[in-house]
Write a protein that holds these residues in place. Structure first.
Motif, PDB file in Angstrom:
ATOM      1  N   MET A   1       0.839  -1.163   0.000  1.00  0.00           N
ATOM      2  CA  MET A   1       0.000   0.000   0.000  1.00  0.00           C
ATOM      3  C   MET A   1       0.897   1.243   0.000  1.00  0.00           C
ATOM      4  SD  MET A   1      -3.235  -0.765   0.263  1.00  0.00           S
ATOM      5  CE  MET A   1      -3.450  -2.352  -0.453  1.00  0.00           C
ATOM      6  N   GLY A   3       1.123   5.676  -0.582  1.00  0.00           N
ATOM      7  CA  GLY A   3       0.385   6.924  -0.511  1.00  0.00           C
ATOM      8  C   GLY A   3      -0.717   6.859   0.538  1.00  0.00           C
ATOM      9  N   PHE A   4      -1.773   7.604   0.287  1.00  0.00           N
ATOM     10  CA  PHE A   4      -2.871   7.670   1.264  1.00  0.00           C
ATOM     11  C   PHE A   4      -3.558   6.324   1.454  1.00  0.00           C
ATOM     12  CE2 PHE A   4      -5.266   8.143  -2.616  1.00  0.00           C
ATOM     13  CZ  PHE A   4      -6.494   7.578  -2.335  1.00  0.00           C
ATOM     14  N   TRP A   5      -3.355   5.396   0.515  1.00  0.00           N
ATOM     15  CA  TRP A   5      -3.993   4.080   0.609  1.00  0.00           C
ATOM     16  C   TRP A   5      -3.587   3.320   1.858  1.00  0.00           C
ATOM     17  CZ3 TRP A   5      -8.078   3.329  -2.162  1.00  0.00           C
ATOM     18  CH2 TRP A   5      -8.217   3.957  -3.378  1.00  0.00           C
ATOM     19  N   LEU A   6      -2.379   3.540   2.355  1.00  0.00           N
ATOM     20  CA  LEU A   6      -1.938   2.813   3.547  1.00  0.00           C
ATOM     21  C   LEU A   6      -2.846   3.115   4.733  1.00  0.00           C
ATOM     22  CD1 LEU A   6       0.006   0.948   5.041  1.00  0.00           C
ATOM     23  CD2 LEU A   6       1.478   2.930   5.432  1.00  0.00           C
ATOM     24  N   SER A   7      -3.070   4.373   5.031  1.00  0.00           N
ATOM     25  CA  SER A   7      -3.951   4.736   6.143  1.00  0.00           C
ATOM     26  C   SER A   7      -5.382   4.310   5.874  1.00  0.00           C
ATOM     27  CB  SER A   7      -3.919   6.246   6.388  1.00  0.00           C
ATOM     28  OG  SER A   7      -2.659   6.623   6.860  1.00  0.00           O
ATOM     29  N   ALA A   8      -5.846   4.490   4.649  1.00  0.00           N
ATOM     30  CA  ALA A   8      -7.218   4.118   4.301  1.00  0.00           C
ATOM     31  C   ALA A   8      -7.439   2.624   4.512  1.00  0.00           C
ATOM     32  CB  ALA A   8      -7.521   4.513   2.857  1.00  0.00           C
ATOM     33  N   TYR A   9      -6.500   1.824   4.066  1.00  0.00           N
ATOM     34  CA  TYR A   9      -6.613   0.378   4.224  1.00  0.00           C
ATOM     35  C   TYR A   9      -6.529  -0.023   5.697  1.00  0.00           C
ATOM     36  CZ  TYR A   9      -5.974  -4.564   3.248  1.00  0.00           C
ATOM     37  OH  TYR A   9      -6.135  -5.929   3.202  1.00  0.00           O
ATOM     38  N   ARG A  11      -7.456   1.597   8.239  1.00  0.00           N
ATOM     39  CA  ARG A  11      -8.719   1.930   8.916  1.00  0.00           C
ATOM     40  C   ARG A  11      -9.800   0.883   8.665  1.00  0.00           C
ATOM     41  NH1 ARG A  11      -7.260   7.152   7.304  1.00  0.00           N
ATOM     42  NH2 ARG A  11      -8.607   7.038   5.481  1.00  0.00           N
ATOM     43  N   GLU A  58       4.761  10.468  -0.078  1.00  0.00           N
ATOM     44  CA  GLU A  58       3.308  10.526  -0.007  1.00  0.00           C
ATOM     45  C   GLU A  58       2.675   9.499   0.930  1.00  0.00           C
ATOM     46  OE1 GLU A  58       1.532  10.537  -3.904  1.00  0.00           O
ATOM     47  OE2 GLU A  58       3.129  11.808  -4.716  1.00  0.00           O
ATOM     48  N   THR A  59       3.459   8.590   1.452  1.00  0.00           N
ATOM     49  CA  THR A  59       2.907   7.550   2.314  1.00  0.00           C
ATOM     50  C   THR A  59       3.014   7.981   3.768  1.00  0.00           C
ATOM     51  OG1 THR A  59       3.605   5.893   0.703  1.00  0.00           O
ATOM     52  CG2 THR A  59       3.050   5.095   2.908  1.00  0.00           C
TER      53      THR A  59
END
Length: 90
Positions: A1, A3-9, A11, A58-59
Motif C-alpha cells: 500500500m 500513498g494515502f492508501w496505507l492509512s485508508a486500508y 482503517r 506521499e505515504t
C-alpha cells in the motif's frame, strides 16, 4: 500500500491489535533485486524511482518503517519482532 492508501486500508481492518510494517529498502537495492528476478513488478506504468518517491513522500509514516537494504530475510524478521511495539497502530 502506497500513498494515502496505507492509512485508508489500515482503517478498514478491524482486527486488534493492528500492526503495520513498511519494508523500505533503497531504490538501488530494489532495482538490483528486481534485476535478479525472473518476473518484473515495474515497467511501463511504474519505475522503481517513481514508486520510491511515492513511498517516501506521499505515504503516511504509520507503524514500523524498516530500511531492509542490508538485511537478509531472517534479519528482517528478527528486526520486525524486536520492534513490533513500534509497528502497533491500533
Amino acid at each position: 500500500m502506497l500513498g494515502f492508501w496505507l492509512s485508508a486500508y489500515a482503517r478498514l481492518i478491524r482486527t486488534r491489535p493492528l500492526y503495520v510494517v513498511v519494508l523500505a529498502p533503497g531504490p538501488e537495492t530494489v532495482a538490483a533485486r528486481e534485476a535478479g528476478r525472473g518476473k518484473t513488478g515495474y515497467g511501463a506504468h511504474w519505475s522503481v524511482a517513481e514508486l520510491d518517491r511515492v513511498l517516501r513522500a506521499e505515504t503516511p509514516r504509520i507503524g514500523l518503517w524498516l530500511d531492509t537494504s542490508e538485511l537478509s530475510v531472517g534479519e528482517t524478521v528478527e528486526a520486525i519482532l524486536a520492534q513490533r511495539q513500534r509497528a502497533r497502530v491500533a
